[in-house]
Design an enzyme around this catalytic site. Structure first.
Site, PDB file in Angstrom:
ATOM      1  CD1 TRP A 177      -2.961   1.399   0.697  1.00  0.00           C
ATOM      2  CD2 TRP A 177      -1.467   2.426   2.008  1.00  0.00           C
ATOM      3  NE1 TRP A 177      -3.430   2.665   0.959  1.00  0.00           N
ATOM      4  CE2 TRP A 177      -2.539   3.321   1.763  1.00  0.00           C
ATOM      5  CE3 TRP A 177      -0.402   2.864   2.790  1.00  0.00           C
ATOM      6  CZ2 TRP A 177      -2.571   4.605   2.290  1.00  0.00           C
ATOM      7  CZ3 TRP A 177      -0.441   4.143   3.321  1.00  0.00           C
ATOM      8  CH2 TRP A 177      -1.524   5.004   3.072  1.00  0.00           C
ATOM      9  CG  ASP A 186      -5.223   5.152  -1.059  1.00  0.00           C
ATOM     10  OD1 ASP A 186      -5.889   5.690  -1.954  1.00  0.00           O
ATOM     11  OD2 ASP A 186      -5.691   4.286  -0.292  1.00  0.00           O
ATOM     12  CG  ASP A 208     -11.836   1.890  -2.947  1.00  0.00           C
ATOM     13  OD1 ASP A 208     -10.853   1.173  -3.215  1.00  0.00           O
ATOM     14  OD2 ASP A 208     -11.802   2.819  -2.120  1.00  0.00           O
TER      15      ASP A 208
END
Ligand code: DGJ
Length: 711
Positions: free
Chosen positions: A189, A532, A470
Site C-alpha cells: 500500500w 493512495d 473501490d
C-alpha cells in the site's frame, strides 16, 4: 499476418516473427523475436539436441521449446498445465491434431481479452492427449500493426469421468538464453509497482506469484525479461502481461544446458484446483506477450497502443476525461451537504468539470467500520438525497460522480444482518476482517445479481456520470481451491453487466490505491487510481514504473494538499501539478482552504492541462531519466504526428551547483522547429542531440513542465 508453410506456422507482427513448428507431433517454438524470412522450418534440426536428453527409447523434450509443455515424461522442467486424469494419474503428453487460422481474435467466455476491432489474425492449434483423453486448444493472436502475441488456452475433458486441473497457465514460452534479467513490479500500500530487477540464473526458479485475492499491491501481473544492461532504448526485451485481476503467477526457469529460459504466465497454481466434468472446458485468461529489440521504451509504447486500441472498451477510452475534484483527502468522512456544495463551488470557480463524492455517503457510515453493502444515501448527512445533491452540483455546471465499494460488506450493515451467508466465511471459523470488512461471495450468482441491481438502482436514481469502484482488502478465508478464480469471474460478470447497462458513465478502478491496477480492470474502467500515496515525490517512482505496461492516460493522478497526508512532505503546488499532468488529472484537497493566489495558480494549471489531454491520451511516452537510479526523473510525451510535445522534469533533491540540467528529448521530427510557451524556438535535432537546458530553481523537489509545438 499468419502463414502456414508445411509444418511451420509463422505469426508476423510489425517487426516480429513468432515461428512454431510441428515435429513428430510436438508443437515447438522455433523463434520468437525479430522478423525472419517465411520458410518451412519444420524439417530443420534446429537443435541437434532433439534426441539428446535422458530418454533412450524416444525423443526427449527436456531441452526443447515445447509451446505448452507437460511435466513428468521427457520434460522435467515446470509444465504449463497439470491434471489428475480420470485414470488416477497425473501424466500427460500431447500431439498436434489441428491447426486452424482465422481472422480476428476470439473472445474468452467470462473474461476480458483483446478485441479485434476488425484487425488481427489468430492461429488455433489443437493438442490432443489420447491417453489422458483431453484436448488443449492454444490460441495465438497477432496484429500487423504491433509486436505482440496474445495467448490463451482451453483444456477440455474428453473422458467419461472427472479430471482435476491443478495448474493451467495461459502461456509457456522458451526464450533463447542470454544474460538476462527479470524485471518486475513489487510493492505494498502506498508504494505500488516498485521496479525490481533480478538476474535469471540456472538452478533458481523465479516465481512471481500473488495469492492475495486481487491482482495486488504486492506484485503486478506484468514482468519483462530483458538482456542484461537493457535500457529504455537498447536491448532485447520480452514482456508478459496477464489480462487478469485475481491470483496470478509468472515464473522463469533456465534449462540445464542453458539454451532456454522457460517463462510461464497465468493463474497462480497456489490454491488452484478445477474439476472438469466430462465434456467440460477450462478457459485460461489471456497473456499478452510483447517483444522489443529496442529496449524497454518501445515495449511500453507497444503495450500502450495495443491496450488503448484492443483492450479498453469504455466509450471514454478515446475521449478527454473530465477534470475532477474528489473530496476524500479534503474531508475524509467528515462532510455535510453544505461543505460538499462549498467544495463544488470552488471546483467550478477554478474551472473543473466533475465533482466526486467519495466514501461516507451511505448507510450510517462515518468511519470505515460500518455500512458497506447498504447503498442507500445517508439523509442525515445529505438531506437532499443523491438526486438532490447531483442536481445542485449539475446546476453549478459540474458533473457529479460517486464512490462505491460494491464487493464488500461490513458485519455492521443491514445487508449482513439479512444475508450473513453472502460474505465469504467458512463454517464456524471467525472470518478475518480487514478494515473491518468482509468480502461478498462473488462466486454465488445471487450475490452478483444483488450487486448489479443495488448499484444499478443507485446509478439510475440520480444523474451520476462517474463511478469510482473501490476494493479495500485482500482475500482471506477462501473456502476451496479454485475459489479465487470463481470470484474473479463473478467480478467480471458484474463489471460487464454494469458497464453495458451504463455505457456513458466513466468508471475509475481503485483498490486501496493501486492494488488492482491490471489489464482486466482496464478492459472495463479506462482509468485506475494509481496509489493512495498522492505525494508528488513518491509518485515519481510509482508513475514511472506504472507506465512500463499501462497507458499514461489510464494512470489517475491528483494534486493533493501540502504537507502531504501520506508522507508529510511539503512540495509546491507547481511540483504537485507538474507531476500529475501525465495522467488523468484532478484535485483531491480542500479547495475552500486555499488562498486566492493558490486558486489562481490552479486555474492556470487546469487551463494548461486542457491543452495536454489529447496528447497524454494518445501520444507516445519516452521515459528519459529514471528516479530509481538517480536524483532526477523526467518523461516526455510526443503526439503520433510529432507536432506536440510535453516534457516533465524533476530534480528531487537540491545539491550545490545543480541548477541547470540538460535533457535530450526523443521521438521528435529532427527537421522541424519547435516553439515553447515563451516563444523560444528549437530545432528537433537540437532538442534530441544537444538537449534542452532545464533551469531548476534553488531548493528540493523542483520541477518543470514544458509544452512544445511544431511550427
Ligand atoms: C481507498 C481509496 O484508495 C481512497 O482513494 C478512498 O476512496 C478510500 N478508499 C475511501 O475509503
Amino acid at each position: 499476418m499468419i502463414k502456414q508453410n508445411g509444418n511451420t506456422i509463422h505469426l508476423m507482427g510489425k517487426n516480429i516473427s513468432y515461428v512454431l513448428t510441428v515435429k513428430n507431433g510436438d508443437l515447438l517454438n522455433y523463434h520468437f523475436g525479430k522478423r525472419i524470412a517465411d520458410e518451412d522450418y519444420s524439417a530443420r534440426d534446429d537443435k541437434d539436441t532433439y534426441g539428446v536428453g535422458f530418454a533412450t527409447n524416444m525423443r526427449s523434450l527436456d531441452v526443447m521449446a515445447h509451446d505448452y509443455p507437460a511435466y513428468g515424461r521427457t520434460d522435467l522442467r515446470s509444465g504449463a498445465y497439470e491434471l489428475l486424469n480420470s485414470f488416477g494419474n497425473t501424466l500427460s503428453e500431447t500431439t498436434v491434431t489441428g491447426i486452424h487460422i482465422s481472422d480476428g481474435c476470439p473472445s474468452i467466455p467470462g473474461m476480458p481479452s483483446l478485441f479485434s476491432a476488425g484487425r488481427g489474425m489468430t492461429a488455433e492449434i489443437t493438442l490432443t492427449d489420447e491417453i489422458a483423453r483431453i484436448t488443449i486448444k492454444l490460441f495465438y493472436t497477432v496484429f500487423d500493426e504491433y509486436d505482440v502475441i496474445a495467448r490463451s488456452a482451453v483444456i477440455t475433458n474428453l473422458s467419461d469421468s472427472d479430471i482435476i486441473l491443478s495448474k493451467a497457465y495461459s502461456a509457456s514460452l522458451d526464450v533463447p538464453y542470454q544474460d538476462m534479467d527479470m524485471i518486475y513490479f513489487s510493492g505494498s500500500w502506498g508504494k505500488e509497482r516498485e521496479l525490481q530487477k533480478t538476474p535469471v540464473r540456472q538452478g533458481l526458479r523465479i516465481a512471481l506469484e500473488n495469492n492475495r485475492g486481487g491482482s495486488g499491491h504486492q506484485l503486478n501481473p506484468f514482468a519483462m525479461l530483458a538482456t542484461h544492461g537493457a535500457t529504455e532504448e537498447t536491448g532485447e526485451v520480452y514482456g508478459f502481461s496477464l489480462i487478469y485481476s485475481g491470483n496470478h503467477s509468472t515464473t522463469a526457469e533456465v534449462e540445464q544446458f542453458s539454451g532456454l529460459i522457460r517463462v510461464l504466465q497465468g493463474i497462480s497454481p497456489a490454491g488452484f484446483n478445477w474439476t472438469l466434468a466430462p465434456g467440460d472446458s477450462f478457459y485460461t485468461p489471456q497473456s499478452v506477450i510483447a517483444y522489443s529489440a529496442e529496449g524497454v521504451g518501445a515495449l511500453s509504447r507497444t503495450y500502450h497502443d495495443v491496450y488503448r486500441s484492443h483492450l479498453m472498451r469504455s466509450t471514454w477510452t478515446n475521449k478527454n476525461r473530465p477534470l475532477l475534484l474528489n473530496n476524500w483527502e479534503g474531508t475524509y468522512f467528515d462532510f455535510t451537504e453544505e461543505k460538499l456544495i462549498a467544495l463544488a463551488e470552488k471546483a467550478k470557480e477554478v474551472g473543473l468539470d466533475l465533482f466526486v463524492l467519495d466514501d461516507g455517503w451511505f448507510g450510517k457510515r462515518n468511519s470505515d467500520n460500518c455500512s458497506l453493502g447498504d447503498w442507500i444515501v445517508n439523509k442525515k448527512k445529505l438531506p437532499s438525497g443523491l438526486d438532490g445533491l447531483a442536481d445542485k452540483i449539475n446546476k453549478l455546471g459540474l458533473k457529479f460522480g460517486l464512490w462505491f465499494e460494491p464487493e464488500m460488506v461490513n458485519r455492521d450493515s443491514e445487508l449482513y444482518r439479512k444475508h450473513p451467508d453472502w460474505a465469504i466465511t467458512v463454517n464456524e471459523r471467525e472470518p478475518v476482517e480487514i478494515r473491518h470488512q468482509l468480502i461478498l461471495d462473488l462466486s454465488k450468482d445471487e450475490v452478483c445479481e444483488y450487486i448489479i441491481d443495488a448499484i444499478s438502482a443507485v446509478l439510475s436514481s440520480a444523474n451520476i456520470e462517474y463511478v469510482k469502484w473501490d476494493m479495500n482488502r485482500q482475500m482471506t478465508d477462501m473456502p476451496h481451491p479454485g475459489y479465487n478464480h470463481r470470484y474473479t469471474l463473478g467480478f467480471y460478470k458484474i463489471m460487464s453487466a454494469i458497464t453495458e447497462r451504463f455505457p456513458n458513465i466513466l468508471f475509475e478502478g481503485c483498490s486501496a490505491g493501486g492494488g488492482r491496477f491490471d489489464p482486466g480492470v482496464l478492459a472495463y474502467m479506462p482509468q485506475i487510481w494509481t496509489s493512495d500515496n498522492s505525494d508528488a515525490i513518491s509518485r515519481l517512482k510509482i508513475q514511472y514504473s506504472t507506465t512500463m505496461c499501462y497507458p499514461v492516460y489510464s494512470v489517475s493522478t491528483h494534486v493533493s494538499a501540502s504537507p502531504n497526508h501520506q508522507t508529510n512532505r511539503a512540495t509546491t503546488l507547481k511540483a504537485r501539478a507538474d507531476t500529475a499532468y501525465a495522467g488523468t488529472f484532478g484535485y483531491e484537497l480542500d479547495l475552500t482552504a486555499l488562498s486566492e493566489d493558490e486558486l489562481n495558480e490552479i486555474k492556470g494549471q487546469i487551463a494548461f492541462d486542457r491543452h495536454l489531454q489529447a496528447l497524454i491520451r494518445e501520444g507516445d511516452l519516452f521515459r528519459l531519466e529514471n528516479p530509481y537510479e538517480d536524483n532526477y526523473c523526467s518523461w516526455e510525451i510526443v503526439s503520433k504526428d510529432r507536432s506536440h510535445v510535453f516534457l516533465y522534469a524533476c530534480r528531487i533533491l537540491f545539491k550545490q551547483h545543480t541548477y541547470d540540467r540538460r535533457i535530450r528529448l526523443r521521438g521528435l521530427d529532427p527537421d522541424a522547429t519547435y516553439i515553447d510557451a515563451d516563444g523560444k524556438k528549437y530545432s528537433g535535432s537540437l532538442l534530441m542531440h544537444r538537449g534542452i537546458d532545464i533551469p531548476y530553481p534553488w531548493g528540493d523537489f523542483a520541477t518543470a513542465a514544458i509544452e512544445l509545438k511544431r511550427m
